[in-house]
Design a protein around this motif. Structure first.
Motif, PDB file in Angstrom:
ATOM      1  N   PHE A  87      -7.518  -1.342 -10.033  1.00 30.64           N
ATOM      2  CA  PHE A  87      -6.077  -1.372  -9.773  1.00 30.64           C
ATOM      3  C   PHE A  87      -5.723  -0.219  -8.845  1.00 30.64           C
ATOM      4  O   PHE A  87      -5.842   0.946  -9.228  1.00 30.64           O
ATOM      5  CB  PHE A  87      -5.305  -1.271 -11.090  1.00 30.64           C
ATOM      6  N   MET A  90      -3.381   2.833  -9.826  1.00 31.95           N
ATOM      7  CA  MET A  90      -3.678   3.641 -11.011  1.00 31.95           C
ATOM      8  C   MET A  90      -4.842   4.587 -10.708  1.00 31.95           C
ATOM      9  O   MET A  90      -5.739   4.247  -9.939  1.00 31.95           O
ATOM     10  CB  MET A  90      -4.093   2.744 -12.178  1.00 31.95           C
ATOM     11  N   PHE A  98      -7.153   1.160 -19.077  1.00 33.40           N
ATOM     12  CA  PHE A  98      -6.217   0.027 -19.026  1.00 33.40           C
ATOM     13  C   PHE A  98      -6.362  -0.919 -20.220  1.00 33.40           C
ATOM     14  O   PHE A  98      -5.387  -1.255 -20.897  1.00 33.40           O
ATOM     15  CB  PHE A  98      -6.428  -0.747 -17.719  1.00 33.40           C
ATOM     16  N   GLY A  99      -7.606  -1.338 -20.469  1.00 31.44           N
ATOM     17  CA  GLY A  99      -7.842  -2.298 -21.551  1.00 31.44           C
ATOM     18  C   GLY A  99      -7.420  -1.748 -22.910  1.00 31.44           C
ATOM     19  O   GLY A  99      -6.892  -2.475 -23.744  1.00 31.44           O
ATOM     20  N   ARG A 101      -5.080   0.539 -23.380  1.00 34.96           N
ATOM     21  CA  ARG A 101      -3.611   0.602 -23.424  1.00 34.96           C
ATOM     22  C   ARG A 101      -3.031  -0.768 -23.757  1.00 34.96           C
ATOM     23  O   ARG A 101      -2.106  -0.882 -24.561  1.00 34.96           O
ATOM     24  CB  ARG A 101      -3.063   1.072 -22.071  1.00 34.96           C
ATOM     25  N   VAL A 102      -3.580  -1.801 -23.133  1.00 36.76           N
ATOM     26  CA  VAL A 102      -3.091  -3.155 -23.400  1.00 36.76           C
ATOM     27  C   VAL A 102      -3.248  -3.493 -24.873  1.00 36.76           C
ATOM     28  O   VAL A 102      -2.385  -4.111 -25.484  1.00 36.76           O
ATOM     29  CB  VAL A 102      -3.846  -4.194 -22.529  1.00 36.76           C
ATOM     30  N   LYS A 103      -4.361  -3.040 -25.454  1.00 39.36           N
ATOM     31  CA  LYS A 103      -4.620  -3.361 -26.858  1.00 39.36           C
ATOM     32  C   LYS A 103      -3.858  -2.446 -27.806  1.00 39.36           C
ATOM     33  O   LYS A 103      -3.977  -2.577 -29.026  1.00 39.36           O
ATOM     34  CB  LYS A 103      -6.122  -3.272 -27.138  1.00 39.36           C
ATOM     35  N   ARG A 146     -14.697   0.713 -16.884  1.00 38.17           N
ATOM     36  CA  ARG A 146     -13.505   0.009 -17.359  1.00 38.17           C
ATOM     37  C   ARG A 146     -13.901  -1.170 -18.245  1.00 38.17           C
ATOM     38  O   ARG A 146     -13.200  -1.505 -19.200  1.00 38.17           O
ATOM     39  CB  ARG A 146     -12.705  -0.486 -16.149  1.00 38.17           C
ATOM     40  N   ALA A 147     -15.034  -1.804 -17.919  1.00 41.21           N
ATOM     41  CA  ALA A 147     -15.460  -2.967 -18.700  1.00 41.21           C
ATOM     42  C   ALA A 147     -16.104  -2.561 -20.022  1.00 41.21           C
ATOM     43  O   ALA A 147     -15.945  -3.254 -21.024  1.00 41.21           O
ATOM     44  CB  ALA A 147     -16.422  -3.823 -17.880  1.00 41.21           C
ATOM     45  N   VAL A 150     -13.923  -0.843 -23.552  1.00 36.58           N
ATOM     46  CA  VAL A 150     -13.283  -1.644 -24.609  1.00 36.58           C
ATOM     47  C   VAL A 150     -14.311  -2.111 -25.643  1.00 36.58           C
ATOM     48  O   VAL A 150     -13.976  -2.841 -26.557  1.00 36.58           O
ATOM     49  CB  VAL A 150     -12.530  -2.869 -24.029  1.00 36.58           C
TER      50      VAL A 150
ATOM     51  N   LEU B 167      -7.541  -8.902  -9.167  1.00 31.19           N
ATOM     52  CA  LEU B 167      -6.868  -7.848  -9.933  1.00 31.19           C
ATOM     53  C   LEU B 167      -6.221  -8.431 -11.174  1.00 31.19           C
ATOM     54  O   LEU B 167      -6.327  -7.884 -12.266  1.00 31.19           O
ATOM     55  CB  LEU B 167      -5.816  -7.153  -9.069  1.00 31.19           C
ATOM     56  N   ALA B 171      -7.274  -7.851 -15.132  1.00 28.22           N
ATOM     57  CA  ALA B 171      -6.314  -7.481 -16.180  1.00 28.22           C
ATOM     58  C   ALA B 171      -6.391  -8.470 -17.341  1.00 28.22           C
ATOM     59  O   ALA B 171      -6.298  -8.090 -18.509  1.00 28.22           O
ATOM     60  CB  ALA B 171      -4.907  -7.436 -15.599  1.00 28.22           C
ATOM     61  N   THR B 173      -9.063 -10.190 -18.304  1.00 29.45           N
ATOM     62  CA  THR B 173     -10.260  -9.957 -19.118  1.00 29.45           C
ATOM     63  C   THR B 173     -10.098  -8.708 -19.973  1.00 29.45           C
ATOM     64  O   THR B 173     -10.781  -8.536 -20.963  1.00 29.45           O
ATOM     65  CB  THR B 173     -11.532  -9.778 -18.259  1.00 29.45           C
ATOM     66  N   LEU B 174      -9.167  -7.826 -19.578  1.00 31.60           N
ATOM     67  CA  LEU B 174      -8.957  -6.594 -20.354  1.00 31.60           C
ATOM     68  C   LEU B 174      -7.855  -6.763 -21.398  1.00 31.60           C
ATOM     69  O   LEU B 174      -7.373  -5.786 -21.948  1.00 31.60           O
ATOM     70  CB  LEU B 174      -8.625  -5.442 -19.411  1.00 31.60           C
ATOM     71  N   GLY B 175      -7.438  -8.006 -21.638  1.00 36.43           N
ATOM     72  CA  GLY B 175      -6.539  -8.244 -22.756  1.00 36.43           C
ATOM     73  C   GLY B 175      -5.127  -8.661 -22.393  1.00 36.43           C
ATOM     74  O   GLY B 175      -4.310  -8.886 -23.269  1.00 36.43           O
ATOM     75  N   CYS B 176      -4.809  -8.755 -21.091  1.00 35.52           N
ATOM     76  CA  CYS B 176      -3.457  -9.160 -20.700  1.00 35.52           C
ATOM     77  C   CYS B 176      -3.336 -10.680 -20.735  1.00 35.52           C
ATOM     78  O   CYS B 176      -4.300 -11.402 -20.493  1.00 35.52           O
ATOM     79  CB  CYS B 176      -3.137  -8.704 -19.281  1.00 35.52           C
ATOM     80  N   ARG B 184       2.017  -5.986 -15.225  1.00 37.63           N
ATOM     81  CA  ARG B 184       1.379  -4.681 -15.239  1.00 37.63           C
ATOM     82  C   ARG B 184       0.674  -4.367 -13.926  1.00 37.63           C
ATOM     83  O   ARG B 184       0.533  -3.210 -13.553  1.00 37.63           O
ATOM     84  CB  ARG B 184       0.335  -4.615 -16.359  1.00 37.63           C
ATOM     85  N   VAL B 185       0.168  -5.405 -13.242  1.00 34.97           N
ATOM     86  CA  VAL B 185      -0.659  -5.141 -12.065  1.00 34.97           C
ATOM     87  C   VAL B 185       0.000  -5.612 -10.759  1.00 34.97           C
ATOM     88  O   VAL B 185       0.194  -4.830  -9.840  1.00 34.97           O
ATOM     89  CB  VAL B 185      -2.045  -5.807 -12.219  1.00 34.97           C
ATOM     90  N   LEU B 189       2.536  -3.493  -7.492  1.00 39.04           N
ATOM     91  CA  LEU B 189       1.958  -3.482  -6.153  1.00 39.04           C
ATOM     92  C   LEU B 189       2.863  -4.160  -5.131  1.00 39.04           C
ATOM     93  O   LEU B 189       2.804  -3.851  -3.952  1.00 39.04           O
ATOM     94  CB  LEU B 189       0.583  -4.175  -6.168  1.00 39.04           C
TER      95      LEU B 189
END
Lengths: 369, 270
Positions: A87, A90, A98-99, A101-103, A146-147, A150, B167, B171, B173-176, B184-185, B189
């Protein structure tokens, strides 16, 4: 359990079946590599596991749980994209966290885990930078951090090294292997680079046209390709192939084609007979052909040298055998004669047999008792 | 051509262009700040003997000006909000999804701008009367939204193209959720781009005079109001009105200049 089970998965784009009925069990903590040329469906398969594509048929289970209809964020996966997909607005720390924070993980915990992940990937002093201020290798490491931060059940990687230069790719490859052993995550890795696949994978799934054509350990994929396609795709230079008919001559069996005849072992002859086919393709790796300047005892195959290239530790010869071209590797001391005439001996134990019509490897005979 | 010559030519051209737009604005500004009495002296001077807000005060306090300024602000802001709400999702869809009729949609958007408003004036007025939208601010707003939408869709589509799909997928895959990934992304932007198209829309609505004149009688926006009274006004009144009209647009553009630069990919500071 953190295994992955693909059961008859199919993904179509219009009329094209990008993934054409794949059944696969990826074991816990295994490093599985999808290998194939571009357009073979390997990335689509990975995206199906991630949940970025919806299946047309079949189901996917992660850790025994049916995730077929779950969104990507609820599957317990972490993914590294080919483009890294960091991103840009950021910092490195915010990207990695990020992951979490989302959780909704609390801030001190996020901070702790981001720091640990950064340490694991040697990013400790870059946490306040933005992605645009990083080199390619650093970006790649941020994407991995980042991957993994989590703590996914399954780590998915889509050609993570393809945007790096050759030297960096080599060191990152080793680093990924080390990381995977350290965090013990089931890993699914997509690449079109056979060297990457051979060096990283516990097992390799070679794909072609939406199907898995061979699923084996790297050594087995290299030594015993299941089809002509696999043999030709893996190895640099790739396997040599010659197609001909079996002929008996003075009690010995030969494969005879245009401009050559190759002696076959009785075992090979028996397998060809058992398969009841007329035309056979033999495959042999460049390092399994011996080259000499004089005709060896017991007969050799005459060939002429087209090109001789020094490729570092070895010399690679491109040879003409009748209308066919063969690649052979020899020691660097071997210098082809001025007239270009050489003699070849195929190591009979290393000759692989394929049905010329179906391109599939001939079945092994049951061991005689 | 040597480098110094090319550079000189470059700056010369830039200066000429700047003068071309700046001179009228400066002249209007000076005239608006000239005391009324100066207009009747001879010979006329360009620089006034003294600066005075007299004309401007007179203009602002004259009948209908404050009210129409309020109307204009209301209409312009409503136009910005509505056209972004409608146009940004359309721009997003155009860049993110391949759907049937996508090309036709893209061309269709531009076609709406092919008909001059003057041709549409009478049928539009009749329709608005029927729908009881005639002489309402809502009517003018709807008209302005229609005029602004093509630009908003095209600009936002352009801005969204620069946010790679990866992007949002990362996001996800990271839970969004899909929406979460967008907010968020993608949204942070594209904010500069949205701001830029918002400004463009605001200025367009603020300046639009034709539709506003046709569609209103009592509830006029500022340009329509000035149009209505201009012919019968003295010179200083015209200048004061002109200056008053220009001012908000200039302030607005100065305020968001940074985002415009960002949108158009030019950077002054780097």
């Amino acid at each position: 359990m953190r295994d992955v089970r693909l059961e008859g998965i199919v993904k179509q784009f219009g009329k094209v079946r990008a993934v054409d009925g794949i059944d696969l069990h990826i074991r816990e903590n295994e490093f599985l590599v999808f290998l194939g040329p571009s357009g073979c469906g390997k990335t689509t398969t990975l995206r199906c596991i991630a949940g970025l594509e919806t299946l047309d048929e079949g189901r996917i289970l992660i850790g025994g749980r049916d995730v077929t209809h779950l969104p990507p964020g609820k599957r317990g996966i972490g993914m590294v994209f080919q483009s890294y997909a960091l991103f840009p607005h950021m910092t490195v720390a915010a990207n990695i966290g990020f992951g979490l924070r989302v959780k909704g993980v609390d801030r001190t915990e996020i901070d702790r885990r981001v720091r640990r992940a950064a340490e694991l990937l040697q990013l400790g002093n870059l946490l306040d930078r933005y992605p645009s201020q990083l080199s390619g290798g650093q970006r790649q490491r941020v994407a991995v951090a980042r991957a993994v931060v989590v703590e996914p059940q399954v780590l998915l990687m889509d050609e993570p090294l393809s945007n790096l230069d050759a030297l960096l790719r080599l060191s990152m490859r080793a680093e990924i292997k080390r990381l995977q052993q350290e965090i013990q995550a089931t890993t699914v890795y997509v690449t079109h680079d056979q060297v990457e696949a051979l060096s990283l994978g516990d097992r390799i799934a070679v794909m072609s046209e939406g199907k898995i054509v061979q699923l084996d350990e790297p050594q087995e994929v290299y030594d015993n390709p299941a089809t002509v396609f696999v043999g030709a795709f893996i190895g640099n230079p790739p396997m040599n192939f010659l197609t001909g008919r079996v002929r008996q001559d003075a009690g010995r069996l030969f494969l005879e084609g245009e401009g050559y005849q190759v002696p076959l072992s009785p075992e090979a002859a028996a397998r060809i007979q058992a398969a009841r086919i007329d035309e056979v393709t033999i495959g042999i790796r460049p390092e399994n052909i011996a080259v000499s300047l004089t005709e060896p005892e017991g007969g050799g195959i005459a060939a002429s040298v087209i090109v001789s290239e020094l490729i570092g530790a070895q010399r690679m010869l491109t040879l003409a055998l009748g209308p066919h071209t063969l690649k052979v590797t020899t020691s660097t001391e071997f210098l082809p004669p001025p007239n270009g005439q050489v003699w070849l001996t195929f190591d009979p134990a290393k000759i692989r047999l394929f049905d010329a019509a179906t391109q599939a490897r001939l079945a092994q005979l049951p061991k005689a008792s | 051509m040597p480098l110094w010559l090319r550079r000189t030519a470059h700056y010369l051209l830039a200066t000429l262009l700047a003068l071309w737009t700046l001179i009228p604005i400066v002249l209007i500004g000076l005239a608006a700040l000239t005391p009324r009495s100066d207009f009747f002296t001879w010979p006329r001077t360009i620089i006034p003997s003294q600066f005075s807000l007299e004309s401007l005060r007179f203009f602002v306090n004259s009948f209908g000006v404050l009210r129409s300024t309020g109307n204009s602000l209301l209409v312009a802001l409503a136009t910005v909000v509505l056209s972004l709400l409608l146009g940004a999702p359309a721009g997003y869809a155009l860049t993110r999804f391949r759907f049937r009729g996508r090309e036709a949609f893209q061309t269709g958007i531009l076609i709406t701008r092919m008909f001059p408003t003057s041709i549409l004036a009478v049928p539009l007025a009749v329709t608005f009367i029927r729908w009881r939208l005639y002489d309402t601010l809502l009517g003018v707003t709807l008209m302005h939204v229609t005029l602004a939408l093509p630009f908003v869709v095209m600009i936002t589509a352009g801005v969204f193209t620069r946010v790679p799909k990866d992007l949002e997928e990362a996001a996800q895959t990271l839970g969004c959720s899909r929406f979460g990934a967008f907010f968020r992304v993608s949204l942070p932007l594209i904010l500069p781009g949205l701001a830029a198209s918002g400004i463009l829309t605001f200025v367009m609505s603020w300046n639009e005079v034709f539709a506003a004149t046709i569609l209103t009688v009592n509830n006029r926006t500022l340009p329509a109001q000035i149009m209505g009274t201009l012919g019968a006004s003295p010179l200083y009144f015209k200048f004061a009105g002109g200056f008053f009209m220009i001012l908000p647009a200039i302030l607005f553009i100065v305020a968001i200049r940074r985002y415009l630069i960002n949108l158009w990919g030019v950077s002054i500071n780097k």
